[in-house]
Structure formats: C-alpha cells, structure tokens
Design an enzyme around this catalytic site. Structure first.
Site, short mmCIF file in Angstrom:
data_model
loop_
_atom_site.label_atom_id
_atom_site.label_comp_id
_atom_site.label_asym_id
_atom_site.label_seq_id
_atom_site.Cartn_x
_atom_site.Cartn_y
_atom_site.Cartn_z
N ILE B 48 0.82 -1.21 0.00
CA ILE B 48 0.00 0.00 0.00
C ILE B 48 0.86 1.27 0.00
CG2 ILE B 48 -0.17 0.10 2.54
CD1 ILE B 48 -3.16 0.95 2.08
N LYS B 49 2.14 1.14 0.37
CA LYS B 49 3.00 2.32 0.48
C LYS B 49 3.31 2.97 -0.86
CE LYS B 49 3.66 2.19 4.97
NZ LYS B 49 3.11 3.22 5.86
N ASP B 50 3.06 2.28 -1.97
CA ASP B 50 3.28 2.90 -3.27
C ASP B 50 2.44 4.16 -3.43
OD1 ASP B 50 5.12 1.05 -4.06
OD2 ASP B 50 3.75 -0.16 -5.24
#
Lengths: 111, 321
Positions: B48-50
């Site tokens: 999800i950090k993208d």
C-alpha cells in the site's frame, strides 16, 4: 472475580516487578485508584494532574483502546483484561519514526 | 484488463474481493454481514506504500523541494523505503535510506535491488543512536530532502484521493473500514473521505502489539504519536497481539487462499471482531479491510511454519508489521 492488569516493563518498579496485577473498579478511573492503593505512585504515571490519561500512555480493555470507550470513564466488568503500553508509532518504537522526528526537530534537510 | 503508460500510473486501482468463507454466518432471515479485502499487494512494489510514496514525491516536486537529480533521504527499513526507491528511480532521484543494522537481509536486498543507497545506524545505541545518526547525516548534506512520512500531509492525501474513492465506488454500502495504524496515513486519508460521504461509517484501526522485548524499557515520557494522527477520524482502535495476527494470517490463506503479510492478519482480526459484533446485534454490515502487502517478505520469520506457539516464539522481539 477481579480485573487483570498487564503492566509494561517501565512501570514494574511500582508493582514490585510484577507483570500482571489484579484490581477492581466499575470504571477505569476506579481501577487506577484501587491499584494505586497497593502500588504506590502507579496512578501518577498514568493520569495527569488535570485528571486526563497521559498523552503517551495507551490503555486497552480487552484489546480495545479506552480513548474510544470513554477514557477514564470506560466501564469495566469482572473478568476484563486491561493492558497498559507506552504510546509509540504503529505500536512499536519504530526506528524510522524516531530518526525522522529527530531530524525534523533540528536539521536543515527537514524543512 | 487495463493498460498504463508506466509503472507509476499502475499504482492504486486495486481489486476489492469478497471473503464469503471467512465472513461470519448470520441466522436465517438476519441482515447480511459481508467481509471484503482491498488487495494493496497488487501495487507496483507490492504494498500500500506505493500510493503514499508517489504522492509525497509529487507534492515535493510541485512545492519545488525536489528538482531533477535531487537526493531523497528517509529513515525507513520497510515498505515505504521500497516504494520510494521505485518512484525515485523512475522520476530521476537518488534515494538514501538510513537503516538500523539489525534489519533483515531481505529488506536490505530489496532496497538495493530497487536502487536505494543504504547507510547503517548501529543497532546497539537504540533509538537515540538512530536520531544521532540521522541528524549527523542531515547536517553533512543540507541539500538532501526528507519526506518524513509520519508528518507529511501528502501521505494521508494519497488515501483521501485514491483509496477512499476506490472503496466507495466498489462498495457503496460500506459500513466499516479497517486498516493498520502505523504512520496513520491510510486511516486518516481514507477515513476522512468515507466519513464525508457515508453517514455512520465506522473507521477502525488495528495496531500491532509486539512481544515485551520490543518495548523494553521505553520511557512513557518519551512516547511518540505521529503528527498525522487525528483521533477524531477513528471510531475504534484495537491492539492485536502476535498470536492473533499469526492465526488470522494463516486463516486467510487456508480458508480463502489469500497469502498476506502479518500486519494484514492483525487487521483481519479487528475486522472479524466488528463483523461478529454486527451479527450478534442483527445489523447489516459490509466490512472492508486492507491487505497491506503479501507474505513473501515474512517467510523467513517463521510465521508460516509450525504451531501458533512456535510462530509466536519465533516472532518475539521482531517488528512484524
């Protein structure tokens, strides 16, 4: 039946080294008062002079954060389990949070 | 199927999948209680950090803080570092990560593979050493740009503008959103968006509770709450221990064939708690939760082998989320 309270390492000086202590109370505030009568100074580490939960202390009743259950007014029932933990990013003393906060506090790169 | 001009454009737009086998059964005639997983492991670098990495870099570009060839500097050993390394590579920046030297070799290998440079901070000195190392590096390189994910509004904004709208579009009947609490960006951004659009929506946080070794002698007066955190966005917050996180991670793959990382197990534990509560109270519920990443990076932790007790022991002292 009493309420089981898990004490973090840093506060065990107040409980004679005990990891788990027992107490009673209809609310979290009552429980802290009861604990303080046997574990001197414990309440002062958890509650501020103005009677609020200390900003960097997290308390959970059956794994749920008490700040969403009424904080010190949160209701307790016999058999509940209370866990006290230091507040840290994402539940952990996260290296990145600590390092970045230090940077932000005093470096030109942290504009 | 969709087509994109570059990997950066393929960020977000992740599938939302139903989990009918894991959702609690409801009595005949009672309103439905459904469970939905938002597959954030389908992002370009697998987490999800993208979303946050892309938005933080773009915001810094727009603010004129990042110019071509600039160096981004971020203390991170996890998914944010990997995501930033990919974004930095494609946008033409250099990324320097500061890591504690006791981080797993997979993390170091992944960061290097994506092109990040690594400066190690001695593990022995703990948090104070980390701060000292980071400060020293910043003082030596005043032109390096710190994105600071714990206080960067673009982190939360990424979720306000993408994750939130995607969820509402795919699940207009959403009643609960459940995600992990770290930088707090996912919950703050998605939570604010959903609260604006869906009356009565519940925004539920799941935070990891590690073994005692991790907390050590941390002083309560030196606690830390990320600058992004606003408690008024949340409706509830659960602390999930290692054993429950492992149990749910295994259930997810055993029952639904979904291979996720351990933080997702913790999130699922909270999601199931609110789903079961809805069943008991006879209320309709559409509970959507975040699959933050897949399980690959955690295979070496021992979380997927042996009994629950063995896995818990193997994870003692490790930051599994």
């Amino acid at each position: 039946m009493a309420i089981e309270v898990r004490i973090p390492t840093i506060l065990r000086s107040h409980t004679g080294g005990a990891k788990i202590v027992e107490g009673t109370g209809d609310t979290l505030g009552d429980l802290f008062a009861d604990l303080d009568s046997r574990h001197d100074g414990l309440k002062g580490r958890l509650v501020t002079d103005t009677g609020a939960l200390h900003r960097f202390v997290n308390v959970y009743i059956n794994d749920e954060d008490v700040r969403f259950l009424g904080a010190l007014e949160a209701k307790l029932n016999d058999g509940d389990s209370v866990t006290i933990l230091p507040a840290v990013a994402g539940g952990a003393p996260d290296f990145a949070a600590v390092a970045a906060r230090g940077l932000r506090a005093g470096s030109p790169a942290a504009r | 199927m969709a087509r994109y001009d570059s990997l950066l454009d393929a960020s977000g737009g992740t599938p939302l999948v139903g989990l009918p086998r894991l959702a609690p059964a409801v009595p005949a005639g009672a309103p439905p209680v459904r469970l939905w997983a938002k597959l954030e492991d389908r992002n370009p670098t697998g987490s999800i950090k993208d979303r946050a990495a892309l938005f933080m870099v773009r915001a810094a570009e727009e603010a004129g803080r990042l110019r071509p060839g600039a160096t981004i500097f971020e203390p991170t050993s996890g998914n944010t570092g990997i995501a930033l390394a990919m974004v930095a590579k494609l946008r033409g920046y250099r990324l320097v990560c500061v890591l504690p030297e006791n981080v797993s070799t997979e993390r170091v290998q992944l960061l290097r593979m994506y092109g990040a440079e690594i400066i190690f901070s001695p593990a022995a000195g703990g948090s104070n050493q980390a701060v000292a190392t980071a400060k020293q590096i910043a003082a030596e390189h005043p032109d390096w740009v710190l994105l600071y994910q714990y206080g960067n509004e673009a982190n939360a904004k990424a979720h306000y503008l993408t994750t939130g709208p995607e969820l509402l579009q795919d699940l207009p009947t959403i009643t609960h959103f459940v995600a992990g609490l770290g930088t707090t960006g996912t919950l703050m951004g998605t939570g604010r968006y959903l609260r604006e659009k869906v009356a009565g929506v519940q925004v539920v946080a799941a935070e990891p509770r590690y073994g005692e070794l991790v907390y050590g002698l941390r002083n309560i007066d030196e606690g830390y709450v990320p600058e992004l955190y606003d408690a008024s966005v949340l409706t509830r917050r659960f602390s999930v221990g290692t054993r429950d996180a492992v149990l749910r991670t295994r259930q997810l793959v055993e029952v639904e064939g979904l291979f996720a990382g351990l933080s997702t197990g913790a999130i699922l534990h909270a999601a199931l708690a609110v789903a079961h509560e809805a069943v008991r109270e006879g209320r309709r519920a559409d509970v959507a939760f975040v699959v933050a990443d897949a399980g690959w990076k955690y295979l070496s932790t021992g979380a997927y082998d042996g009994t629950l007790a063995e896995a818990e022991e193997a994870l003692e002292g490790q930051l599994w989320a």
